[in-house]
Scaffold this motif. Structure first.
Motif, PDB file in Angstrom:
ATOM      1  N   GLY A  30     139.292  64.049   1.751  1.00 17.05           N
ATOM      2  CA  GLY A  30     138.076  64.860   1.662  1.00 17.05           C
ATOM      3  C   GLY A  30     137.339  64.600   0.365  1.00 17.05           C
ATOM      4  O   GLY A  30     137.916  64.105  -0.609  1.00 17.05           O
ATOM      5  N   TYR A  57     132.108  74.036  15.817  1.00 18.75           N
ATOM      6  CA  TYR A  57     132.403  72.672  15.372  1.00 18.75           C
ATOM      7  C   TYR A  57     131.099  72.002  14.952  1.00 18.75           C
ATOM      8  O   TYR A  57     130.054  72.189  15.561  1.00 18.75           O
ATOM      9  CB  TYR A  57     133.152  71.876  16.434  1.00 18.75           C
ATOM     10  CG  TYR A  57     132.521  71.806  17.813  1.00 18.75           C
ATOM     11  CD1 TYR A  57     131.768  70.711  18.207  1.00 18.75           C
ATOM     12  CD2 TYR A  57     132.701  72.840  18.726  1.00 18.75           C
ATOM     13  CE1 TYR A  57     131.207  70.620  19.474  1.00 18.75           C
ATOM     14  CE2 TYR A  57     132.142  72.785  19.993  1.00 18.75           C
ATOM     15  CZ  TYR A  57     131.397  71.665  20.362  1.00 18.75           C
ATOM     16  OH  TYR A  57     130.832  71.613  21.614  1.00 18.75           O
ATOM     17  N   LEU A  84     134.159  68.740  12.525  1.00 18.93           N
ATOM     18  CA  LEU A  84     134.806  69.696  11.636  1.00 18.93           C
ATOM     19  C   LEU A  84     134.861  71.056  12.331  1.00 18.93           C
ATOM     20  O   LEU A  84     133.917  71.440  13.031  1.00 18.93           O
ATOM     21  CB  LEU A  84     134.024  69.808  10.330  1.00 18.93           C
ATOM     22  CG  LEU A  84     133.959  68.527   9.488  1.00 18.93           C
ATOM     23  CD1 LEU A  84     132.827  68.617   8.469  1.00 18.93           C
ATOM     24  CD2 LEU A  84     135.282  68.257   8.790  1.00 18.93           C
ATOM     25  N   HIS A  85     135.967  71.773  12.143  1.00 16.61           N
ATOM     26  CA  HIS A  85     136.175  73.032  12.867  1.00 16.61           C
ATOM     27  C   HIS A  85     136.334  74.218  11.917  1.00 16.61           C
ATOM     28  O   HIS A  85     137.021  74.113  10.897  1.00 16.61           O
ATOM     29  CB  HIS A  85     137.424  72.940  13.744  1.00 16.61           C
ATOM     30  CG  HIS A  85     137.189  72.216  15.031  1.00 16.61           C
ATOM     31  ND1 HIS A  85     137.012  72.851  16.231  1.00 16.61           N
ATOM     32  CD2 HIS A  85     137.077  70.887  15.287  1.00 16.61           C
ATOM     33  CE1 HIS A  85     136.814  71.951  17.180  1.00 16.61           C
ATOM     34  NE2 HIS A  85     136.846  70.753  16.639  1.00 16.61           N
ATOM     35  N   HIS A 127     142.116  62.245   9.303  1.00 16.19           N
ATOM     36  CA  HIS A 127     141.397  63.517   9.382  1.00 16.19           C
ATOM     37  C   HIS A 127     140.656  63.758   8.065  1.00 16.19           C
ATOM     38  O   HIS A 127     141.284  63.891   7.013  1.00 16.19           O
ATOM     39  CB  HIS A 127     142.353  64.680   9.630  1.00 16.19           C
ATOM     40  CG  HIS A 127     143.086  64.603  10.933  1.00 16.19           C
ATOM     41  ND1 HIS A 127     142.482  64.862  12.144  1.00 16.19           N
ATOM     42  CD2 HIS A 127     144.373  64.278  11.210  1.00 16.19           C
ATOM     43  CE1 HIS A 127     143.370  64.722  13.111  1.00 16.19           C
ATOM     44  NE2 HIS A 127     144.513  64.364  12.570  1.00 16.19           N
ATOM     45  N   ASP A 128     139.341  63.815   8.152  1.00 10.41           N
ATOM     46  CA  ASP A 128     138.535  64.246   7.014  1.00 10.41           C
ATOM     47  C   ASP A 128     138.604  65.773   6.963  1.00 10.41           C
ATOM     48  O   ASP A 128     138.971  66.427   7.938  1.00 10.41           O
ATOM     49  CB  ASP A 128     137.088  63.788   7.228  1.00 10.41           C
ATOM     50  CG  ASP A 128     136.223  63.942   5.988  1.00 10.41           C
ATOM     51  OD1 ASP A 128     136.744  64.359   4.928  1.00 10.41           O
ATOM     52  OD2 ASP A 128     135.013  63.657   6.087  1.00 10.41           O
ATOM     53  N   TYR A 129     138.296  66.359   5.828  1.00  7.64           N
ATOM     54  CA  TYR A 129     138.155  67.811   5.777  1.00  7.64           C
ATOM     55  C   TYR A 129     137.001  68.167   4.849  1.00  7.64           C
ATOM     56  O   TYR A 129     136.655  67.419   3.938  1.00  7.64           O
ATOM     57  CB  TYR A 129     139.450  68.508   5.331  1.00  7.64           C
ATOM     58  CG  TYR A 129     139.775  68.387   3.862  1.00  7.64           C
ATOM     59  CD1 TYR A 129     139.326  69.328   2.945  1.00  7.64           C
ATOM     60  CD2 TYR A 129     140.542  67.329   3.379  1.00  7.64           C
ATOM     61  CE1 TYR A 129     139.622  69.219   1.591  1.00  7.64           C
ATOM     62  CE2 TYR A 129     140.846  67.207   2.028  1.00  7.64           C
ATOM     63  CZ  TYR A 129     140.379  68.154   1.147  1.00  7.64           C
ATOM     64  OH  TYR A 129     140.669  68.037  -0.191  1.00  7.64           O
ATOM     65  N   TYR A 130     136.402  69.319   5.122  1.00  6.64           N
ATOM     66  CA  TYR A 130     135.292  69.813   4.314  1.00  6.64           C
ATOM     67  C   TYR A 130     135.741  71.100   3.634  1.00  6.64           C
ATOM     68  O   TYR A 130     136.224  72.033   4.291  1.00  6.64           O
ATOM     69  CB  TYR A 130     134.078  70.084   5.204  1.00  6.64           C
ATOM     70  CG  TYR A 130     132.878  70.652   4.495  1.00  6.64           C
ATOM     71  CD1 TYR A 130     132.240  69.924   3.497  1.00  6.64           C
ATOM     72  CD2 TYR A 130     132.368  71.900   4.838  1.00  6.64           C
ATOM     73  CE1 TYR A 130     131.115  70.434   2.853  1.00  6.64           C
ATOM     74  CE2 TYR A 130     131.245  72.418   4.208  1.00  6.64           C
ATOM     75  CZ  TYR A 130     130.624  71.676   3.212  1.00  6.64           C
ATOM     76  OH  TYR A 130     129.514  72.191   2.576  1.00  6.64           O
ATOM     77  N   LYS A 149     129.105  68.896  11.939  1.00  5.96           N
ATOM     78  CA  LYS A 149     129.183  67.673  11.139  1.00  5.96           C
ATOM     79  C   LYS A 149     128.326  67.833   9.883  1.00  5.96           C
ATOM     80  O   LYS A 149     127.340  68.574   9.864  1.00  5.96           O
ATOM     81  CB  LYS A 149     128.705  66.450  11.931  1.00  5.96           C
ATOM     82  CG  LYS A 149     129.672  66.019  13.033  1.00  5.96           C
ATOM     83  CD  LYS A 149     129.278  64.681  13.636  1.00  5.96           C
ATOM     84  CE  LYS A 149     130.318  64.222  14.651  1.00  5.96           C
ATOM     85  NZ  LYS A 149     130.002  62.876  15.209  1.00  5.96           N
ATOM     86  N   PHE A 176     137.712  73.233   6.415  1.00  4.77           N
ATOM     87  CA  PHE A 176     137.272  72.875   7.759  1.00  4.77           C
ATOM     88  C   PHE A 176     137.835  71.479   8.059  1.00  4.77           C
ATOM     89  O   PHE A 176     137.407  70.497   7.478  1.00  4.77           O
ATOM     90  CB  PHE A 176     135.747  72.877   7.842  1.00  4.77           C
ATOM     91  CG  PHE A 176     135.122  74.202   7.478  1.00  4.77           C
ATOM     92  CD1 PHE A 176     134.878  75.161   8.442  1.00  4.77           C
ATOM     93  CD2 PHE A 176     134.789  74.489   6.152  1.00  4.77           C
ATOM     94  CE1 PHE A 176     134.301  76.383   8.112  1.00  4.77           C
ATOM     95  CE2 PHE A 176     134.213  75.705   5.809  1.00  4.77           C
ATOM     96  CZ  PHE A 176     133.969  76.661   6.796  1.00  4.77           C
ATOM     97  N   MET A 177     138.786  71.414   8.988  1.00  2.00           N
ATOM     98  CA  MET A 177     139.453  70.151   9.313  1.00  2.00           C
ATOM     99  C   MET A 177     138.719  69.412  10.427  1.00  2.00           C
ATOM    100  O   MET A 177     138.151  70.016  11.332  1.00  2.00           O
ATOM    101  CB  MET A 177     140.892  70.411   9.740  1.00  2.00           C
ATOM    102  CG  MET A 177     141.828  70.783   8.599  1.00  2.00           C
ATOM    103  SD  MET A 177     142.295  69.363   7.576  1.00  2.00           S
ATOM    104  CE  MET A 177     143.335  68.456   8.715  1.00  2.00           C
ATOM    105  N   GLU A 178     138.795  68.090  10.357  1.00  2.00           N
ATOM    106  CA  GLU A 178     138.172  67.232  11.367  1.00  2.00           C
ATOM    107  C   GLU A 178     139.143  66.991  12.517  1.00  2.00           C
ATOM    108  O   GLU A 178     140.298  66.624  12.296  1.00  2.00           O
ATOM    109  CB  GLU A 178     137.771  65.901  10.724  1.00  2.00           C
ATOM    110  CG  GLU A 178     137.095  64.922  11.658  1.00  2.00           C
ATOM    111  CD  GLU A 178     136.881  63.568  11.005  1.00  2.00           C
ATOM    112  OE1 GLU A 178     135.770  63.028  11.116  1.00  2.00           O
ATOM    113  OE2 GLU A 178     137.828  63.047  10.385  1.00  2.00           O
TER     114      GLU A 178
END
Length: 343
Positions: A221, A336, A272-273, A251-254, A338, A264-266
């Motif tokens: 991230g 979800y 992102l969720h 997995h990217d995360y924000y 982006k 917020f995980m991808e």
């Protein structure tokens, strides 16, 4: 519902109606708490003529620009109860955000992070390769975003090693030995996006290194702004990971230091969720009204975790789009979305 009870619920298991009811209660309680315990926050809400007793919908709770945490020390607990101060990652000369944590807030952040990430990685701890230097953890009382991220995600790993030395050079021999020792096991890689690109992938290319990481899952991230300057897209980044060292699961995360824990995980479909512990709202730039799904705007994030500081409703400096809610192909409930980039 109290936060301690909510932590026992699966992070993507409630649909909109039940989640909205929970967030309304918890976020308005936090708003009232911070109003009564942080003088600066009270001044802000009073200046907006916000009525603290008006519990309509959390969409109407005032948001603070994240930049305020660079300008003021915002604290909602006695100063002598602060045991950790986290700072944002800033370049030399930049002011940084300061987030003040008491033990309870810090513990809840760790618990929620564990719940969210475990739903992607599983609960079993695996050998972990951290794409960074251990020097970033030297000051435990004044954590940077990088240090906090490494420490937070380290709970999912065992037999951990750092991939970079104190001079940010790749420890090629040590990594090779580590990979050979755990070649038949699942592995976990963690790092910040630009660090992985600059100090790991570029060094692999430069030195023609052959690392086999086909059994690894990478979570990363931050740092996209720097990658965009190098004209590296998310698709390019994933392709490099696969082609250079065989990594298939990425997995990217924000997340941000101002709302540590409620990341917020991808998912596997690239979205992102938002979990039970957080929500995201898109605001129109010209009047800050709520934008509908599939309309780009400024990202507002909400979290039920910040108790020692008023960080539960924040306006970021990022632009994004929400694509839907409760109907992503991955099966996880919640909104979800982006990220499009910085505003």
């Amino acid at each position: 519902m109290k936060l301690e009870s909510l932590i026992d619920v699966k992070p993507y298991s409630l649909k909109r109606n039940k989640k909205t009811t929970l967030l309304n209660e918890m976020l308005f309680n936090l708003t009232k708490y911070h109003y009564e315990n942080c003088l600066e926050y009270k001044y802000l809400l009073d200046s907006m003529d916000f009525k603290i007793e008006n519990r309509s919908t959390y969409v109407n709770i005032p948001f603070l620009p994240v930049r305020l945490f660079k300008m003021f020390d915002l604290i909602s607990v006695p100063r002598d109860s602060i045991f950790k101060t986290m700072t944002s990652s800033g370049t030399t000369g930049q002011s940084v955000s300061k987030i003040f944590l008491d033990k309870k807030t810090s513990l809840n952040q760790s618990k929620v992070l564990t719940k969210i990430v475990s739903s992607f990685l599983g609960s079993k701890r695996t050998p972990m390769l951290i794409i960074d230097s251990d020097q970033v953890l030297k000051n435990r009382n004044m954590f940077s975003a990088r240090g906090a991220g490494i420490l937070g995600f380290s709970i999912f790993g065992k037999k951990k090693i750092f991939a970079l030395d104190k001079n940010m050079k790749l420890k090629i021999d040590e990594i090779s030995q580590f990979l050979d020792k755990h070649k038949d096991e699942k592995m976990f890689l963690f790092g910040f996006t630009f660090m992985i690109y600059k100090h790991f992938l570029q060094e692999i290319i430069k030195n023609k290194i052959n690392f086999n990481l086909s059994n690894a899952t990478l979570i990363h991230g931050g740092g996209w702004k720097k990658l965009e300057k190098n004209r590296v897209s998310s698709k390019d980044f994933r392709s490099m990971l696969k082609n250079l060292c065989g990594i298939n699961f990425v997995h990217d995360y924000y997340g941000m230091v101002e709302q540590t824990g409620s990341i917020f995980m991808e998912c596997e479909y690239g979205f992102l969720h938002s979990s039970l512990f957080a929500d995201v709202i898109i605001r129109r730039a010209y009047d800050f009204s709520e934008a509908p799904f599939k309309e780009a705007g400024i990202i507002q994030t909400l979290s039920v975790l910040p108790k020692s500081y008023p960080g539960h409703s924040l306006l970021t400096e990022d632009e994004g789009i929400i694509f839907g809610e409760d109907d992503c192909k991955c099966g996880r409930y919640g909104k979800y979305f982006k990220i499009l980039g910085r505003i």
